[in-house]
Structures are given as structure tokens and as C-alpha cells.
Motif scaffolding. Structure first.
Motif, mmCIF file in Angstrom:
data_model
loop_
_atom_site.group_PDB
_atom_site.id
_atom_site.type_symbol
_atom_site.label_atom_id
_atom_site.label_comp_id
_atom_site.label_asym_id
_atom_site.label_seq_id
_atom_site.Cartn_x
_atom_site.Cartn_y
_atom_site.Cartn_z
ATOM 1 N N SER A 147 -1.850 3.029 11.223
ATOM 2 C CA SER A 147 -0.834 3.618 10.358
ATOM 3 C C SER A 147 0.508 3.676 11.067
ATOM 4 O O SER A 147 0.571 3.821 12.295
ATOM 5 N N PHE A 148 1.589 3.557 10.307
ATOM 6 C CA PHE A 148 2.912 3.743 10.877
ATOM 7 C C PHE A 148 2.985 5.135 11.512
ATOM 8 O O PHE A 148 2.472 6.113 10.968
ATOM 9 N N GLY A 149 3.630 5.215 12.670
ATOM 10 C CA GLY A 149 3.780 6.483 13.347
ATOM 11 C C GLY A 149 2.642 6.831 14.279
ATOM 12 O O GLY A 149 2.723 7.821 15.005
ATOM 13 N N ALA A 150 1.571 6.037 14.290
ATOM 14 C CA ALA A 150 0.427 6.318 15.171
ATOM 15 C C ALA A 150 0.777 5.933 16.603
ATOM 16 O O ALA A 150 1.575 5.027 16.847
ATOM 17 N N VAL B 50 1.350 14.847 -1.747
ATOM 18 C CA VAL B 50 1.771 13.451 -1.906
ATOM 19 C C VAL B 50 3.012 13.217 -1.055
ATOM 20 O O VAL B 50 3.896 14.085 -0.967
ATOM 21 N N GLY B 51 3.090 12.053 -0.424
ATOM 22 C CA GLY B 51 4.304 11.672 0.296
ATOM 23 C C GLY B 51 4.505 12.341 1.635
ATOM 24 O O GLY B 51 5.577 12.229 2.232
ATOM 25 N N ASN B 52 3.483 13.010 2.162
ATOM 26 C CA ASN B 52 3.619 13.707 3.443
ATOM 27 C C ASN B 52 2.831 13.028 4.568
ATOM 28 O O ASN B 52 2.624 13.616 5.632
ATOM 29 N N SER B 53 2.383 11.810 4.340
ATOM 30 C CA SER B 53 1.679 11.055 5.371
ATOM 31 C C SER B 53 1.992 9.572 5.160
ATOM 32 O O SER B 53 2.434 9.173 4.079
ATOM 33 N N PRO B 54 1.816 8.740 6.206
ATOM 34 C CA PRO B 54 1.358 9.083 7.559
ATOM 35 C C PRO B 54 2.500 9.588 8.431
ATOM 36 O O PRO B 54 3.671 9.553 8.034
ATOM 37 N N GLY B 55 2.152 10.031 9.640
ATOM 38 C CA GLY B 55 3.150 10.443 10.623
ATOM 39 C C GLY B 55 4.078 11.507 10.089
ATOM 40 O O GLY B 55 3.644 12.523 9.537
ATOM 41 N N ALA C 41 -7.696 5.149 -4.147
ATOM 42 C CA ALA C 41 -6.809 4.005 -3.947
ATOM 43 C C ALA C 41 -5.431 4.335 -4.495
ATOM 44 O O ALA C 41 -5.236 5.337 -5.194
ATOM 45 N N ALA C 42 -4.454 3.475 -4.157
ATOM 46 C CA ALA C 42 -3.087 3.624 -4.644
ATOM 47 C C ALA C 42 -2.486 2.243 -4.834
ATOM 48 O O ALA C 42 -2.875 1.285 -4.149
ATOM 49 N N TYR C 43 -1.538 2.117 -5.767
ATOM 50 C CA TYR C 43 -0.915 0.816 -6.019
ATOM 51 C C TYR C 43 -0.164 0.367 -4.777
ATOM 52 O O TYR C 43 0.596 1.118 -4.184
ATOM 53 N N ARG C 44 -0.396 -0.876 -4.371
ATOM 54 C CA ARG C 44 -0.156 -1.263 -2.988
ATOM 55 C C ARG C 44 1.208 -1.876 -2.708
ATOM 56 O O ARG C 44 1.678 -1.791 -1.565
ATOM 57 N N LEU C 45 1.848 -2.531 -3.659
ATOM 58 C CA LEU C 45 3.107 -3.204 -3.366
ATOM 59 C C LEU C 45 4.141 -2.184 -2.892
ATOM 60 O O LEU C 45 4.452 -1.222 -3.598
ATOM 61 N N GLY C 46 4.690 -2.370 -1.700
ATOM 62 C CA GLY C 46 5.671 -1.443 -1.148
ATOM 63 C C GLY C 46 5.110 -0.072 -0.860
ATOM 64 O O GLY C 46 5.861 0.909 -0.765
ATOM 65 N N ASN C 47 3.781 0.031 -0.685
ATOM 66 C CA ASN C 47 3.144 1.335 -0.525
ATOM 67 C C ASN C 47 2.029 1.281 0.517
ATOM 68 O O ASN C 47 1.112 2.085 0.484
ATOM 69 N N GLU C 48 2.133 0.310 1.442
ATOM 70 C CA GLU C 48 1.131 0.168 2.492
ATOM 71 C C GLU C 48 1.791 0.477 3.831
ATOM 72 O O GLU C 48 2.477 -0.354 4.415
ATOM 73 N N SER C 49 1.565 1.681 4.315
ATOM 74 C CA SER C 49 2.253 2.170 5.504
ATOM 75 C C SER C 49 1.413 1.929 6.748
ATOM 76 O O SER C 49 1.099 2.860 7.506
#
Length: 434
Positions: A107-110, A408-413, A66-74
């Protein structure tokens, strides 16, 4: 944003508007047949950008579930269902309930067309107090008492998710509420020659009163996985064997003050009860596990403070996994995060979320830390940590260790941070449940 997303957003806003107004106008005591139906659901929609206009990155530590979600749900998503509740006796609470509930996320970019192939996550019938006043009986497919830390959307107990079929009873006792359930599951991974089937029995005793403000909950399960399905490991095909496993756990729900609630959890799982995160299926040998020795233990805690002036959510997870396949088979995940919300008016507030994840991932031969901070200006229905609907403008900054570079930071799209150790994103998001 493509035309498919635009049409979807318009549909969601219409559904949310209808749900809010319907909830306000429905008279539960009316004999109108339509009042036996209830439209329920959840949606998360929005758009965001990383630097240079690329896809909004998701910042998640490698191996962390999991990851902290606020501003982090792509992604965008919708869960929606129609619930039918027929009261047989309003005085005693005897009733029949049925629910059909579907879901899809993208996901964004799909490139796929959203909501072309939704999942049926819940489809069940529940007989509440029909057979006897202290007994409920259900059968079908349901979330089944899933438990999570809202701050990072981490479901630490989610045994019913995606099970093909289940059935259970809920019985009120003098000690607490006894819940027994059985689930049939299939690992329908397209890479498998045939589906791997497993079966689980779940037992819980809930709301055991320790004191007026503290209640103990107990959990146990047994899982059996059928063998005989071919698996490919290091290029070789093997026949998987029958495996079993068990899980044990307890948690304490506390009302510490009028404003503060807390849940403290201890879990242990081994063998075929060691689940793939997000599915009901046991982990597999071709995923790097030996179910004879695989196990994990976990401690987590979730606290929420709510007042008229501000709210705070705080979550912590300590999880140690042993995958059982010899060397390089351990994964340690330590995580803590906090989200304070300051109310400027009844409808306008500012939320700040900061989370730190540390992973020691022997399979990837990496260890390091990911720190994520988000600031959001929010327009919400009312004050309250869980108040929805909410519309938020956010900005997110993340930093991670050198060892995690490229992970880290290389997904999605086309998220752009594969060669960096920090990343930034901004966006807008609408979230609602009803």
C-alpha cells in the motif's frame, strides 16, 4: 516516492519490455529448449496524491469486499511466474506443464521493503491429455478457475487462492467439461495460538450449451473445518468446534452480439463455505460469525462491449449476508458501476468510470452510499477494453453519506478524509499483464 520504489519501477519496466519483445519473437514450433519456458505476470505501479499532498486515498464502502478500481488503487504490486510447457505430442496436444508464480503488494505509505517476502500463489504441475485424450490431471497450488468482475476487481469465485495444496482432474464429457478438485487450507493468522485447518471439495460442470450463444456453468462445494483451536471472543478463550458447510452456484456466459459478452451469476454459501474475502479460509467465530447459521446469497452480472470506436464495461452486485450471531449480524451490499472508453487513436483514449456502492452494515450500525467518479487519459498498446499495457493519468472524486463519515477515505497511510464526506485524488498508473 522512496528509492526502493524507484528501483522496483525500473525493474518492472525492464521486465515488461522483455516480455513484450519475447512474445513477439518466440517461435512456438522451434525445438529450442528455451521456448519451453514462458514468463507470465501482472503488475500495477504508480503514484498518487490526495488533497494537501497526502497519501492517495482508497474509497471503499465499509463492509463491501471490493471497490471500483480506476483511479482508486492505492498500492503497487507485482505477480510474476515462470511456466514450463513440454509437448509430448504436438498433434494430439499431449503435454506437461509446470508453473511457479509469486506475488507481493504494498500500500502507498507503507514502510516495509517491497518484495522482501513474496507469496507463492501458484506452484503446480499439470498433465494435459497425458493419461487419456479427454483428461487433465493437476496437483500443487493454483488460482483454479477464479472468476471476477474486472471493473471492481471483485473475485466472486476464488476457491484455490492461498490454499496450501490442491489436486484435481478435468474431464471432457458430452454434456460439458467436468472439473473436480480438493484443497487443503490453513488459517495462518498470527493472532491464533495454532493454525485452523479446513478442507474443500470443488465440483464444476462447465460450458453446458443452452444455445449457440449461451452456456450454463454449475458449481458445488463442500468445506469441512477442523475444531480444537483456541479462539478469543470478548476477552474469553473458547475451543472452536468442527464445522462444515456447502456452496452452490451457477452462471451463464453469453455472446449477445459479436461485440457484447455477458456473465450472469447466482451464488449461495453457508457455514464453513462462507469464506473470508481474499483467502480460502472459512470465517471464524472471533470475527463475529456463527458458522451454524452464517450464510449469504449473491446475484452479480458483468457485461463488456468492445468496438473500434469505444468500449464499455458494466458490473452489478447484489449480496446479502447473515453472520448468524444474533442481532446486528446482517450486511447488505448493492453495487453498480460503468466504465466507457472512447478511442481517440489506436493508442490514445479517454476512460470515465462511475460507481455507486450502498451498504447496510449492522455490525457497524451504519448504512449509506458511496459514489466514486474517475476520468483518465490513457496511452495503451491497442484498442480494446482489456488492452494492456496501459499508462494512465487520472483524477478521482468521491462522495459518501454522513453515516459513513470516518469509515471512508482515511486509508491507506495518512489519507486525509476521516472527517470528511468527500475526497479527491490524482495520480499516474501503469498496468500490464503478459
Amino acid at each position: 516516492m522512496n528509492n526502493n520504489h524507484c528501483r522496483f519501477y525500473c525493474l518492472i519496466f525492464l521486465l515488461c519490455f522483455v516480455s513484450i519483445n519475447y512474445a513477439d519473437e518466440t517461435n512456438p514450433n522451434s525445438d529450442d529448449f528455451l521456448n519451453y519456458f514462458d514468463f507470465i505476470g501482472y503488475t500495477r505501479i504508480g503514484t498518487g496524491l490526495s488533497s494537501a499532498g497526502d497519501t492517495q486515498a482508497r474509497f471503499q464502502a465499509p463492509g463491501a469486499p471490493a471497490a471500483y478500481r480506476l483511479g482508486n488503487e492505492s498500492n503497487i504490486g507485482l505477480e510474476a511466474g515462470l511456466r514450463f510447457t513440454y509437448p509430448l505430442d504436438r498433434t494430439t496436444g499431449k503435454k506437461i506443464e509446470a508453473l511457479y508464480f509469486v506475488s507481493d503488494y504494498q500500500s502507498f505509505g507503507a514502510e516495509k521493503e517491497f518484495y522482501r517476502d513474496p507469496q507463492v500463489l501458484q506452484a503446480y504441475i499439470n498433465l494435459e491429455k497425458v493419461l487419456r485424450p479427454d483428461l487433465n490431471v493437476w496437483f500443487g497450488r493454483m488460482y483454479y478457475e477464479r472468476k471476477d468482475i474486472h471493473l471492481n476487481d471483485y473475485f466472486w469465485l476464488d476457491n484455490g487462492l492461498n490454499a496450501k495444496f490442491g489436486a484435481g482432474i478435468e474431464l471432457a464429457t458430452k454434456m460439458g467439461e467436468l472439473k473436480l478438485a480438493a484443497f487443503h487450507m490453513e488459517d495462518d493468522d498470527d493472532s491464533l495460538v495454532s493454525h485452523i485447518k479446513s478442507y474443500a471439495v470443488d465440483a464444476r460442470l462447465l460450458d453446458i450449451e443452452l444455445t449457440k450463444d449461451h452456456k450454463l456453468n454449475l458449481f458445488a462445494e463442500y468445506v469441512s473445518r477442523d475444531g480444537g483451536d483456541p479462539l478469543t471472543i470478548n476477552g474469553s478463550s473458547i475451543i472452536s468446534k468442527d464445522k462444515d458447510g456447502f456452496g452452490l452456484g451457477l452462471w451463464v456466459d453469453s455472446q449477445l452480439t459479436e461485440e457484447i459478452t455477458n456473465t450472469a451469476v447466482l451464488l449461495y454459501r453457508q457455514g464453513a463455505a462462507f469464506r473470508q474475502y481474499g483467502t480460502p479460509n472459512p470465517v471464524r467465530e472471533d470475527q463475529g460469525y456463527d458458522l451454524d447459521d452464517a450464510h449469504y446469497w449473491e446475484i452479480n452480472n458483468s457485461l463488456v462491449y468492445d468496438s473500434d470506436a469505444y468500449s464499455v464495461g458494466w458490473g452489478t452486485v447484489i449480496r446479502a449476508e447473515e453472520h448468524g450471531n444474533g442481532s446486528n449480524s446482517k450486511l447488505h451490499w448493492l453495487s453498480t458501476g460503468i466504465r466507457p472508453i472512447v478511442y481517440l487513436t489506436d493508442h490514445v483514449n479517454i476512460a470515465i468510470e462511475a460507481g455507486v456502492d450502498y451498504v447496510d452494515n449492522e455490525a457497524l450500525d451504519v448504512n449509506g452510499q458511496l459514489t466514486k467518479v474517475t476520468a483518465a487519459l490513457q496511452l495503451s498498446k491497442s484498442r480494446g477494453y482489456y488492452s494492456r499495457p496501459v499508462l494512465r493519468l487520472f483524477a478521482t472524486q468521491a462522495y459518501w453519506s454522513e453515516d459513513l463519515e470516518g469509515l471512508v477515505g482515511n486509508s491507506p497511510g495518512d489519507a486525509p478524509y476521516a472527517e470528511d464526506r468527500n475526497g479527491f485524488s490524482v495520480g499516474i498508473q501503469f498496468e500490464h499483464w503478459w
